[in-house]
Design an enzyme around this catalytic site. Structure first.
Site, PDB file in Angstrom:
ATOM      1  N   LYS A  65       0.832  -1.196   0.000  1.00  0.00           N
ATOM      2  CA  LYS A  65       0.000   0.000   0.000  1.00  0.00           C
ATOM      3  C   LYS A  65       0.872   1.254   0.000  1.00  0.00           C
ATOM      4  O   LYS A  65       1.768   1.403   0.823  1.00  0.00           O
ATOM      5  CB  LYS A  65      -0.907  -0.002   1.234  1.00  0.00           C
ATOM      6  CG  LYS A  65      -2.005   1.054   1.199  1.00  0.00           C
ATOM      7  CD  LYS A  65      -2.928   0.889   2.377  1.00  0.00           C
ATOM      8  CE  LYS A  65      -4.092   1.858   2.336  1.00  0.00           C
ATOM      9  NZ  LYS A  65      -4.997   1.595   1.221  1.00  0.00           N
ATOM     10  N   GLU A 100     -13.304  -9.140   9.652  1.00  0.00           N
ATOM     11  CA  GLU A 100     -14.383  -8.669  10.515  1.00  0.00           C
ATOM     12  C   GLU A 100     -15.170  -9.811  11.140  1.00  0.00           C
ATOM     13  O   GLU A 100     -15.569  -9.723  12.307  1.00  0.00           O
ATOM     14  CB  GLU A 100     -15.323  -7.759   9.725  1.00  0.00           C
ATOM     15  CG  GLU A 100     -14.764  -6.396   9.398  1.00  0.00           C
ATOM     16  CD  GLU A 100     -13.800  -6.397   8.222  1.00  0.00           C
ATOM     17  OE1 GLU A 100     -13.229  -5.341   7.919  1.00  0.00           O
ATOM     18  OE2 GLU A 100     -13.616  -7.474   7.605  1.00  0.00           O
ATOM     19  N   ARG A 118     -19.772  -8.118   6.588  1.00  0.00           N
ATOM     20  CA  ARG A 118     -18.963  -9.335   6.581  1.00  0.00           C
ATOM     21  C   ARG A 118     -19.152 -10.162   7.843  1.00  0.00           C
ATOM     22  O   ARG A 118     -18.675 -11.299   7.911  1.00  0.00           O
ATOM     23  CB  ARG A 118     -17.481  -8.963   6.445  1.00  0.00           C
ATOM     24  CG  ARG A 118     -17.174  -8.126   5.216  1.00  0.00           C
ATOM     25  CD  ARG A 118     -15.739  -7.633   5.248  1.00  0.00           C
ATOM     26  NE  ARG A 118     -15.424  -6.808   4.087  1.00  0.00           N
ATOM     27  CZ  ARG A 118     -14.311  -6.112   3.950  1.00  0.00           C
ATOM     28  NH1 ARG A 118     -13.392  -6.154   4.909  1.00  0.00           N
ATOM     29  NH2 ARG A 118     -14.085  -5.383   2.877  1.00  0.00           N
TER      30      ARG A 118
END
Length: 222
Positions: free
Chosen positions: A26, A110, A138
């Site tokens: 990232k 999650e 989720r």
């Protein structure tokens, strides 16, 4: 990119299922994003050279929630926090620094975060699960089966004021609200919370033919 192109070309004619695992970084190529990747997960306008935001930040729900968690933890040793790779986004960086043994970041998982919190609660802890509202989709099954049906004391803090980051997907917030408020109304006898549960459920029913709200934002979240 060249490596990806060669890989895709090599497997294109293969008749078998092929899994290509691409490891990314990232912020790669932009120093400010590499230094603070979570800060650049969702951004406002910023100065390209330094990465500093051009719009002043506001002390919203996340900051107030983080401060309240730290204050509560000072007086309640059983309090703990569970996040799914969004410690800064949910305002819990200071909590993590102050109480590292009571802070759990399970990564982008999650569903696991909710079930893990149910285990903590079953052992006498008071977990607070902080998740972006748009990501609670989720873990809806886990919230219902592992927390609600077990009557476990797990607190859910849905960040971003309970509204998803991507508006058309807010049907998932309504699903969670319908379950949560109906259970709360059943426990307390609150007519107001019962009405919120009914409203949320009616929002879900109106969207059953188009659950993601694609090309339509006619039904805002509650």
């Amino acid at each position: 990119i060249a490596d990806l192109e060669r890989t895709f070309a090599a497997v294109r004619e293969d008749s078998r299922p092929v899994l290509i695992h691409v490891i990314t970084e990232k912020g790669r190529g932009y120093a400010p994003a590499l230094a603070a990747p979570e800060q650049f997960h969702g951004i406002c306008r910023f100065e390209p050279d330094s990465g500093r935001p051009l719009e002043p930040g506001q002390a919203g729900f996340s900051v107030a929630f983080g401060d309240a968690m730290v204050q509560a933890a000072e007086h309640h040793p059983e309090l703990c926090a569970v996040v799914a790779a969004m410690a800064a986004g949910t305002g819990l960086h200071d909590f993590a620094r102050r109480f590292p043994e009571r802070f759990y970041d399970v990564g982008i998982a999650e569903a696991h975060a909710v079930t893990f919190a149910s285990g903590l609660a079953a052992e006498g802890k008071h977990p607070v699960v902080a998740i972006y509202a748009t990501f609670i989709q989720r873990a809806l099954d886990h919230a219902f089966h592992d927390v609600c049906l077990m009557s476990l004391p797990v607190v859910f803090a849905l960040d971003r004021a309970g509204r998803p980051l991507v508006q058309p997907y807010n049907v998932f917030s309504d699903c969670f609200a319908a379950m949560g408020f109906s259970l709360y109304a059943k426990a307390t006898g609150s007519d107001a919370d019962r009405d919120v549960a009914v409203q949320a459920y009616e929002n879900v029913l109106r969207r059953r033919e188009n659950p993601k709200g694609k090309y339509s934002k006619a039904y805002p979240g509650i």
